[in-house]
Motif scaffolding. Structure first.
Motif, PDB file in Angstrom:
ATOM      1  N   ARG A   1       0.840  -1.201   0.000  1.00 13.08           N
ATOM      2  CA  ARG A   1       0.000   0.000   0.000  1.00 13.08           C
ATOM      3  C   ARG A   1       0.877   1.253   0.000  1.00 13.08           C
ATOM      4  NH1 ARG A   1      -4.167  -0.567   4.253  1.00 13.08           N
ATOM      5  NH2 ARG A   1      -5.180  -1.794   2.643  1.00 13.08           N
TER       6      ARG A   1
ATOM      7  N   GLU B   1       3.951   1.495  -1.185  1.00 13.77           N
ATOM      8  CA  GLU B   1       4.564   1.611  -2.514  1.00 13.77           C
ATOM      9  C   GLU B   1       3.554   2.130  -3.535  1.00 13.77           C
ATOM     10  OE1 GLU B   1       6.089  -2.272  -3.308  1.00 13.77           O
ATOM     11  OE2 GLU B   1       7.842  -2.006  -2.017  1.00 13.77           O
ATOM     12  N   MET B   2       2.314   1.689  -3.427  1.00 13.79           N
ATOM     13  CA  MET B   2       1.276   2.147  -4.357  1.00 13.79           C
ATOM     14  C   MET B   2       1.006   3.634  -4.166  1.00 13.79           C
ATOM     15  SD  MET B   2      -2.538   0.618  -4.903  1.00 13.79           S
ATOM     16  CE  MET B   2      -3.162   1.273  -3.374  1.00 13.79           C
ATOM     17  N   GLU B   3       0.981   4.101  -2.932  1.00  7.91           N
ATOM     18  CA  GLU B   3       0.772   5.527  -2.673  1.00  7.91           C
ATOM     19  C   GLU B   3       1.940   6.350  -3.210  1.00  7.91           C
ATOM     20  OE1 GLU B   3      -1.898   7.119  -1.565  1.00  7.91           O
ATOM     21  OE2 GLU B   3      -2.921   5.173  -1.532  1.00  7.91           O
ATOM     22  N   GLU B   4       3.164   5.830  -3.092  1.00 11.07           N
ATOM     23  CA  GLU B   4       4.322   6.534  -3.654  1.00 11.07           C
ATOM     24  C   GLU B   4       4.202   6.647  -5.165  1.00 11.07           C
ATOM     25  OE1 GLU B   4       8.077   4.862  -2.542  1.00 11.07           O
ATOM     26  OE2 GLU B   4       7.619   4.961  -0.408  1.00 11.07           O
ATOM     27  N   LEU B   5       3.767   5.563  -5.806  1.00  7.65           N
ATOM     28  CA  LEU B   5       3.605   5.606  -7.257  1.00  7.65           C
ATOM     29  C   LEU B   5       2.495   6.559  -7.669  1.00  7.65           C
ATOM     30  CD1 LEU B   5       3.991   1.825  -8.164  1.00  7.65           C
ATOM     31  CD2 LEU B   5       5.591   3.678  -8.662  1.00  7.65           C
ATOM     32  N   ARG B   6       1.404   6.563  -6.920  1.00  7.70           N
ATOM     33  CA  ARG B   6       0.303   7.485  -7.237  1.00  7.70           C
ATOM     34  C   ARG B   6       0.730   8.933  -7.037  1.00  7.70           C
ATOM     35  NH1 ARG B   6      -4.992   4.843  -4.406  1.00  7.70           N
ATOM     36  NH2 ARG B   6      -5.353   3.250  -5.986  1.00  7.70           N
ATOM     37  N   ALA B   7       1.548   9.189  -6.032  1.00  5.73           N
ATOM     38  CA  ALA B   7       1.987  10.557  -5.752  1.00  5.73           C
ATOM     39  C   ALA B   7       2.863  11.089  -6.882  1.00  5.73           C
ATOM     40  CB  ALA B   7       2.748  10.604  -4.431  1.00  5.73           C
TER      41      ALA B   7
ATOM     42  N   MET C   1       2.540  10.250 -10.088  1.00  2.65           N
ATOM     43  CA  MET C   1       1.828  10.286 -11.369  1.00  2.65           C
ATOM     44  C   MET C   1       1.209  11.650 -11.585  1.00  2.65           C
ATOM     45  SD  MET C   1      -0.121   6.611 -11.413  1.00  2.65           S
ATOM     46  CE  MET C   1      -0.941   7.017 -12.928  1.00  2.65           C
TER      47      MET C   1
ATOM     48  N   SER D   1      -1.615  14.345 -12.625  1.00  2.00           N
ATOM     49  CA  SER D   1      -3.078  14.321 -12.533  1.00  2.00           C
ATOM     50  C   SER D   1      -3.666  14.562 -13.903  1.00  2.00           C
ATOM     51  CB  SER D   1      -3.560  15.377 -11.540  1.00  2.00           C
ATOM     52  OG  SER D   1      -3.237  16.663 -12.038  1.00  2.00           O
TER      53      SER D   1
ATOM     54  N   ARG E   1       0.891  15.471  -9.044  1.00  2.00           N
ATOM     55  CA  ARG E   1       0.002  15.436  -7.880  1.00  2.00           C
ATOM     56  C   ARG E   1       0.685  15.987  -6.629  1.00  2.00           C
ATOM     57  NH1 ARG E   1      -3.476   9.948  -7.617  1.00  2.00           N
ATOM     58  NH2 ARG E   1      -5.128  10.721  -8.938  1.00  2.00           N
ATOM     59  N   SER E   2       1.947  15.723  -6.463  1.00  2.00           N
ATOM     60  CA  SER E   2       2.650  16.219  -5.278  1.00  2.00           C
ATOM     61  C   SER E   2       4.091  16.512  -5.661  1.00  2.00           C
ATOM     62  CB  SER E   2       2.592  15.188  -4.150  1.00  2.00           C
ATOM     63  OG  SER E   2       3.361  14.050  -4.521  1.00  2.00           O
TER      64      SER E   2
END
Length: 134
Positions: free
Chosen positions: A105, A107-113, A115, A117, A123-124
């Motif tokens: 989870r 690692e997934m949040e790091e990848l989403r951050a 990417m 938008s 995104r960040s």
């Protein structure tokens, strides 16, 4: 005579229940083995009631029912110990799986951050506080 018939019926009920649970996959084979042995022992004692008397005389137990109760207590302690051991292993596995899920989870949040938008902006910000270069 009535007790022998009751013992036979009870033994067949135990064996039938174990087989039914196995066929419906509600009982695993490693646990069914113990219960099948108990069912067969019940049938043997119902068919040969003198077996318990002979065994109690051989072991030096004064009353055959005392031997039966002692064996039942040993069996129950063994089952409780085995289930406690299985529970400990299950708790360890649940903890390991929870840790793996937490790592995935994160690692997934790091990848989403990292990417972009839908507007095309990130995104960040990156780990240094600067916007990541594209």
């Amino acid at each position: 005579m009535i007790l022998n018939i009751a013992g036979l019926v009870f033994g067949f009920l135990v064996l039938g229940l174990i087989v039914a649970l196995l066929l419906r996959r509600q009982l695993r084979e490693k646990y069914a083995t113990l219960w099948l042995v108990i069912g067969i022992a019940l049938l043997l004692l119902a068919v040969f009631p003198g077996l318990l008397v002979w065994l109690s005389n051989t072991l030096g137990v004064a009353v055959p029912s005392n031997l039966l109760f002692a064996l039942a207590i040993v069996l129950l302690v063994g089952v409780a110990l085995h289930l406690s051991w299985e529970l400990s292993h299950a708790e360890d596995e649940v903890r390991r799986v929870a840790e793996d899920v937490a790592i995935l989870r994160a690692e997934m949040e790091e990848l989403r951050a990292g990417m972009p938008s839908a507007t095309g902006t990130p995104r960040s910000q990156g780990p240094t506080g600067d916007a990541p270069s594209e």
